[in-house]
Scaffold this active site. Structure first.
Site, PDB file in Angstrom:
ATOM      1  CD1 TRP A   1      -2.417  -1.927   0.456  1.00 40.40           C
ATOM      2  CD2 TRP A   1      -1.740  -2.074   2.576  1.00 40.40           C
ATOM      3  NE1 TRP A   1      -2.936  -3.076   0.991  1.00 40.40           N
ATOM      4  CE2 TRP A   1      -2.536  -3.196   2.280  1.00 40.40           C
ATOM      5  CE3 TRP A   1      -1.205  -1.947   3.853  1.00 40.40           C
ATOM      6  CZ2 TRP A   1      -2.802  -4.193   3.220  1.00 40.40           C
ATOM      7  CZ3 TRP A   1      -1.471  -2.932   4.782  1.00 40.40           C
ATOM      8  CH2 TRP A   1      -2.258  -4.041   4.462  1.00 40.40           C
ATOM      9  CG  HIS A   2       4.079   1.789   1.613  1.00 41.24           C
ATOM     10  ND1 HIS A   2       5.084   1.250   2.404  1.00 41.24           N
ATOM     11  CD2 HIS A   2       3.035   2.007   2.437  1.00 41.24           C
ATOM     12  CE1 HIS A   2       4.661   1.167   3.652  1.00 41.24           C
ATOM     13  NE2 HIS A   2       3.418   1.608   3.705  1.00 41.24           N
TER      14      HIS A   2
HETATM   15  C1  LIG Z   1      -4.059   0.427   3.954  1.00 43.38           C
HETATM   16  C2  LIG Z   1      -2.904   1.377   3.978  1.00 43.38           C
HETATM   17  C3  LIG Z   1      -2.027   1.371   5.063  1.00 43.38           C
HETATM   18  C4  LIG Z   1      -0.946   2.253   5.083  1.00 43.38           C
HETATM   19  N1  LIG Z   1      -0.148   2.307   6.203  1.00 43.38           N
HETATM   20  C5  LIG Z   1       0.826   3.249   6.275  1.00 43.38           C
HETATM   21  C6  LIG Z   1       1.564   3.445   7.476  1.00 43.38           C
HETATM   22  O1  LIG Z   1       1.331   2.819   8.504  1.00 43.38           O
HETATM   23  N2  LIG Z   1       2.537   4.383   7.467  1.00 43.38           N
HETATM   24  C7  LIG Z   1       2.819   5.126   6.362  1.00 43.38           C
HETATM   25  O2  LIG Z   1       3.740   5.938   6.417  1.00 43.38           O
HETATM   26  N3  LIG Z   1       2.130   4.969   5.217  1.00 43.38           N
HETATM   27  C8  LIG Z   1       1.126   4.072   5.168  1.00 43.38           C
HETATM   28  N4  LIG Z   1       0.387   3.957   4.027  1.00 43.38           N
HETATM   29  C9  LIG Z   1       0.758   4.791   2.855  1.00 43.38           C
HETATM   30  C10 LIG Z   1       0.340   6.249   2.997  1.00 43.38           C
HETATM   31  O3  LIG Z   1      -0.959   6.337   3.520  1.00 43.38           O
HETATM   32  C11 LIG Z   1       0.409   6.897   1.619  1.00 43.38           C
HETATM   33  O4  LIG Z   1       1.721   6.803   1.121  1.00 43.38           O
HETATM   34  C12 LIG Z   1       0.031   8.386   1.646  1.00 43.38           C
HETATM   35  O5  LIG Z   1      -1.240   8.565   2.206  1.00 43.38           O
HETATM   36  C13 LIG Z   1       0.060   8.935   0.232  1.00 43.38           C
HETATM   37  O6  LIG Z   1      -0.433  10.254   0.241  1.00 43.38           O
HETATM   38  P1  LIG Z   1      -0.964  10.945  -1.089  1.00 43.38           P
HETATM   39  O7  LIG Z   1      -1.305  12.328  -0.718  1.00 43.38           O
HETATM   40  O8  LIG Z   1       0.014  10.700  -2.169  1.00 43.38           O
HETATM   41  O9  LIG Z   1      -2.279  10.126  -1.493  1.00 43.38           O
HETATM   42  P2  LIG Z   1      -3.605   9.846  -0.655  1.00 43.38           P
HETATM   43  O10 LIG Z   1      -3.387  10.043   0.793  1.00 43.38           O
HETATM   44  O11 LIG Z   1      -4.108   8.519  -1.093  1.00 43.38           O
HETATM   45  O12 LIG Z   1      -4.607  10.995  -1.113  1.00 43.38           O
HETATM   46  C14 LIG Z   1      -5.210  11.087  -2.369  1.00 43.38           C
HETATM   47  C15 LIG Z   1      -6.565  11.745  -2.193  1.00 43.38           C
HETATM   48  O13 LIG Z   1      -7.058  12.166  -3.438  1.00 43.38           O
HETATM   49  C16 LIG Z   1      -8.418  11.815  -3.549  1.00 43.38           C
HETATM   50  N5  LIG Z   1      -8.707  11.672  -4.978  1.00 43.38           N
HETATM   51  C17 LIG Z   1      -8.215  10.729  -5.808  1.00 43.38           C
HETATM   52  N6  LIG Z   1      -8.653  10.937  -7.054  1.00 43.38           N
HETATM   53  C18 LIG Z   1      -9.430  12.042  -7.016  1.00 43.38           C
HETATM   54  C19 LIG Z   1     -10.145  12.776  -7.992  1.00 43.38           C
HETATM   55  N7  LIG Z   1     -10.142  12.398  -9.279  1.00 43.38           N
HETATM   56  N8  LIG Z   1     -10.863  13.855  -7.596  1.00 43.38           N
HETATM   57  C20 LIG Z   1     -10.870  14.262  -6.303  1.00 43.38           C
HETATM   58  N9  LIG Z   1     -10.181  13.604  -5.344  1.00 43.38           N
HETATM   59  C21 LIG Z   1      -9.465  12.511  -5.693  1.00 43.38           C
HETATM   60  C22 LIG Z   1      -8.528  10.532  -2.786  1.00 43.38           C
HETATM   61  O14 LIG Z   1      -9.861  10.224  -2.426  1.00 43.38           O
HETATM   62  C23 LIG Z   1      -7.611  10.813  -1.606  1.00 43.38           C
HETATM   63  O15 LIG Z   1      -8.291  11.446  -0.557  1.00 43.38           O
HETATM   64  C24 LIG Z   1      -0.714   3.108   3.983  1.00 43.38           C
HETATM   65  C25 LIG Z   1      -1.597   3.120   2.904  1.00 43.38           C
HETATM   66  C26 LIG Z   1      -2.691   2.268   2.896  1.00 43.38           C
HETATM   67  C27 LIG Z   1      -3.635   2.309   1.731  1.00 43.38           C
END
Ligand SMILES: Cc1cc2nc3c(=O)[nH]c(=O)nc-3n(C[C@H](O)[C@H](O)[C@H](O)COP(=O)(O)OP(=O)(O)OC[C@H]3O[C@@H](n4cnc5c(N)ncnc54)[C@H](O)[C@@H]3O)c2cc1C
Ligand SMILES: *[C@@H]1O[C@H](CO)[C@@H](O)[C@H](O)[C@H]1NC(C)=O
Ligand SMILES: *[C@@H]1O[C@H](CO)[C@@H](O)[C@H](O)[C@H]1NC(C)=O
Ligand SMILES: *[C@@H]1O[C@H](CO)[C@@H](O)[C@H](O)[C@H]1NC(C)=O
Length: 665
Positions: free
Chosen positions: A595-596
């Site tokens: 999930w990373h």
């Molecule tokens: C089950 C799980 C467990 C994890 N555990 C850990 C952990 O313990 N420690 C750690 O460091 N990392 C962990 N991670 C990883 C970490 O959560 C992610 O690396 C991080 O959240 C990535 O951030 P981001 O902003 O790139 O994306 P995200 O946090 O995924 O944010 C993307 C956002 O954009 C929104 N979005 C997407 N497409 C659209 C669109 N077209 N229009 C409007 N909104 C949209 C989504 O709904 C979401 O809210 C985990 C991930 C998962 C899934």
């Protein structure tokens, strides 16, 4: 990634358990509760307001009052956790009724990165921001982080599957890697395991070698301090950051388990890591920084947005808003807005004066760019999408992955009650402690590269949690394994407790790719993950297995008779058990995503043809468009990705404001 010791199964049971609690605790603890009730006139509780009051006991009323006060207290705690005003208000109705203003920035995605950037930019009252989020406020299972794995298959997740890859995930249902990500305020950070790490210095040295010389370890460390308040070292760190970190609460009942793992690792010459907040390095520890406060998740959505959004007229948030397309000027040179679908039925447009910031995560950010015509020609031409910029969008997809290994105990070790026990539920709602507020993760970072004595680890071992004897099969539900694999595990375990360990590659060599399956913005993307397709990755996983076997040979592990569980897998069992070939087969079945995902809108130097964004995160070849999230990482960091993503967003906010100031000056 991280897993609660016990289960993910408590999704339906909370309410049922609450009822049980009332009966059980009232009997045990009625003397304590008596103090809750003031004076000699107990609150009146009628029989039909009290669940469970139809039991046969006769009463004059005060016992009912006691039980009622417990119910009231638990219910009040639950309501406090689901308070709507801890989240920003939704601007949707107003947008529908009165239309949208023009903004300086429209940010797509209120996940980890989007929440941080929106919050930081609007510290400047002159900057007007619209934040679009496809999901809604997080549910209570997100707050109670030990239950968050129950969200993996809910409406709070993007539920994509990768295409079949013969090198991994064959033991998952349909033989494909399941790929959940958070779809709610806070994004994946609202259903994560809450581990909050920065990574290793050498990760950022590598980025520099790859041409990203404006990103340094020193700056990352400063931004980590800016972002967080590490309340576990109260005196030493300035409490400035929005995000409160604590070590995971450890229960006394798990001391034996912690000692067991630390004893074994120390026998193998691994040092104890006193402070992971300083960066990941070789060693073992149970002191894991986590974004948790008083037993509740401290997501960026709550800390960066929830606490300020209602006081900032220059920040508007629309929930249930799926961005479907980035709009460009008539000469296609500049992003001018975003088209989005509100609540699945209203098509709206938001226009920007300055920039569109895409923060939709490592799958959905490249997806939105592709839908808007930015990406490799072949994918766009096949779907009839006019190409605006030819960039390697969606390439360089990678992830730590994880390979579960299970060890069975010959001699049982103490474990706490399960999260679903009435006592655990009462502890959680009344005192924010107990199994539902705790984690028994112990983690190790090891370097298995024989030709390097460096402190730069190549493997991450997480979890070391116990599956107690007799635990039901739902424990493995979040892994989405095929029924026959789970049945095989139960049979092989033969009612002994299991120690589960998950090994992740800190520097995976394999690279995958995401593409559009269809021009329909609501269609699932095509994900070719390619995990474990490089021989080097397979060999590193093999070294992880051999390391765990060396752990089994330590005095500490032998004392409990810990042995690798032979998970029955038909294809692999045709090979000699424990041969390298056997374990490589095991990898094919049980190596799964961690999930990373990162890397799909890779950052690089201006001369780097593999780069989608430059070092200020501007999409190359067009104006007014940036990507700010985990997808910009050129290479994944040595540790879980939420911390580095938060820091990327902190840095992005600084450079974006600099550029904005220059423009408006
Ligand atoms: C089950 C799980 C467990 C994890 N555990 C850990 C952990 O313990 N420690 C750690 O460091 N990392 C962990 N991670 C990883 C970490 O959560 C992610 O690396 C991080 O959240 C990535 O951030 P981001 O902003 O790139 O994306 P995200 O946090 O995924 O944010 C993307 C956002 O954009 C929104 N979005 C997407 N497409 C659209 C669109 N077209 N229009 C409007 N909104 C949209 C989504 O709904 C979401 O809210 C985990 C991930 C998962 C899934
Ligand atoms: C860990 O090692 C200490 C010191 O040798 C020993 O007293 C303790 O019993 C060990 N605990 C476990 C669980 O192995
Ligand atoms: C091991 O380390 C050496 C020296 O740093 C490096 O050249 C080599 O690529 C590494 N091997 C693996 C498999 O990572
Ligand atoms: C399994 O082990 C548990 C705990 O040791 C015990 O309570 C239970 O009765 C056992 N179940 C079976 C089927 O042997």
């Amino acid at each position: 990634m991280i897993f609660s010791a016990t289960f993910s199964q408590c999704r339906l049971c909370i309410l049922a358990v609450l009822l049980l609690v009332i009966v059980v605790i009232a009997v045990v603890a009625s003397t304590t509760l008596a103090s809750v009730i003031s004076g000699d006139s107990p609150p009146t509780v009628t029989n039909d307001t009290l669940p469970g009051s139809s039991c046969a006991s006769s009463a004059v009323g005060s016992a009912e009052a006691l039980v009622g006060s417990l119910f009231t207290a638990i219910n009040a705690a639950k309501c406090e956790m689901t308070r709507a005003d801890q989240w920003p208000a939704d601007f949707a109705e107003e947008a529908l009724n009165n239309g949208l203003r023009e903004y300086d920035f429209v940010i797509v995605g209120a996940g980890t990165a989007g929440s941080v950037v929106a919050s930081r930019l609007t510290e400047n009252p002159r900057i007007r921001v619209l934040l679009l989020e496809a999901g809604d406020d997080p549910p209570i299972e997100s707050e109670i982080f030990t239950l968050s794995s129950s969200l993996h298959r809910s409406s709070y997740a993007w539920t994509d599957y990768a295409e079949t890859n013969p090198n991994c995930c064959q033991g998952m249902r349909m033989g494909r890697c399941y790929w959940p990500r958070g779809k709610m305020l806070g994004g994946s950070g609202s259903m994560s395991g809450n581990i909050f790490l920065l990574g290793n210095q050498q990760d950022f040295d590598r980025w520099r070698q790859l041409g990203c010389d404006q990103w340094s370890w020193e700056e990352m460390q400063l931004l980590y301090e800016k972002a967080t308040t590490a309340s576990m070292h109260a005196a030493s760190v300035k409490p400035v950051g929005e995000l409160v970190l604590n070590y995971f609460e450890h229960l006394a009942e798990h001391n034996d388990l912690t000692r067991l793992v630390l004893n074994a690792s120390s026998e193998l010459g691994l040092r104890y890591i006193p402070d992971l907040a300083e960066g990941t390095r070789v060693g073992y520890t149970e002191a894991i920084p986590a974004n948790i406060k008083s037993g509740r998740r401290m997501s960026v959505a709550k800390s960066y947005l929830g606490e300020v959004a209602r006081t900032r007229p220059n920040l508007q948030i629309i929930k249930n808003a799926l961005a479907t397309k980035i709009l460009f000027s008539s000469d296609n040179s500049r992003a001018v807005g975003v088209e989005f679908l509100l609540r699945g039925r209203h098509q709206l447009k938001a226009l920007v004066r300055s920039e569109v910031l895409v923060a939709a995560g490592a799958i959905n950010s490249p997806k939105l760019l592709l839908q808007s015509g930015i990406g490799p020609g072949e994918n766009l031409i096949e779907l009839g999408i006019p190409q605006l910029a030819d960039l390697p969008v969606g390439h360089n997809l990678h992830d730590h992955g994880m390979l579960p290994l299970l060890l069975s105990f010959e001699r049982e070790i103490a474990v706490s009650q399960s999260v679903g026990d009435p006592q655990s539920v009462a502890d959680y709602f009344l005192r924010q402690s107990g199994p539902l507020a705790a984690s028994i993760s112990i983690m190790g970072f090891i370097n298995t590269n024989a030709s390097s004595s460096s402190q730069f680890p190549d493997l991450h071992l997480v979890s070391h949690t116990i599956v107690p004897a007799g635990t039901d099969r739902n424990t493995f539900e979040f892994l989405q394994l095929r029924d026959e694999i789970v049945d095989g595990i139960s049979r092989a375990a033969n009612n002994r407790s299991l120690l589960q360990i998950y090994g992740s590659l800190l520097r995976p060599q394999s690279r995958g790719r995401m593409r559009l399956r269809s021009a329909d913005p609501q269609a699932h993307p095509l994900i070719y993950n390619n995990y474990a397709s490089e021989r080097a990755d397979q060999l590193t996983l093999l070294r992880y297995v051999r390391f765990v076997q060396r752990m089994c040979a330590t005095r500490a592990f032998r004392n409990y008779g810990l042995q690798m569980l032979h998970v029955p897998i038909e294809e692999c069992d045709k090979l000699a058990y424990d041969s390298d070939a056997y374990w490589l087969c095991y990898v094919k079945y049980l190596y799964i995503g961690a999930w990373h995902p990162v890397g799909t809108c890779r950052m690089g130097a201006d001369t780097d043809s593999n780069a989608v964004v430059d070092q200020r995160l501007r999409v190359r070849g067009v104006n007014g468009l940036r990507v700010v999230d985990a997808s910009i990482m050129p290479e994944i960091t040595s540790g879980n990705t939420n911390g580095p993503t938060t820091i990327i967003a902190e840095k992005a906010a600084i450079v974006i404001e600099e550029d904005w100031n220059e423009k408006v000056a």
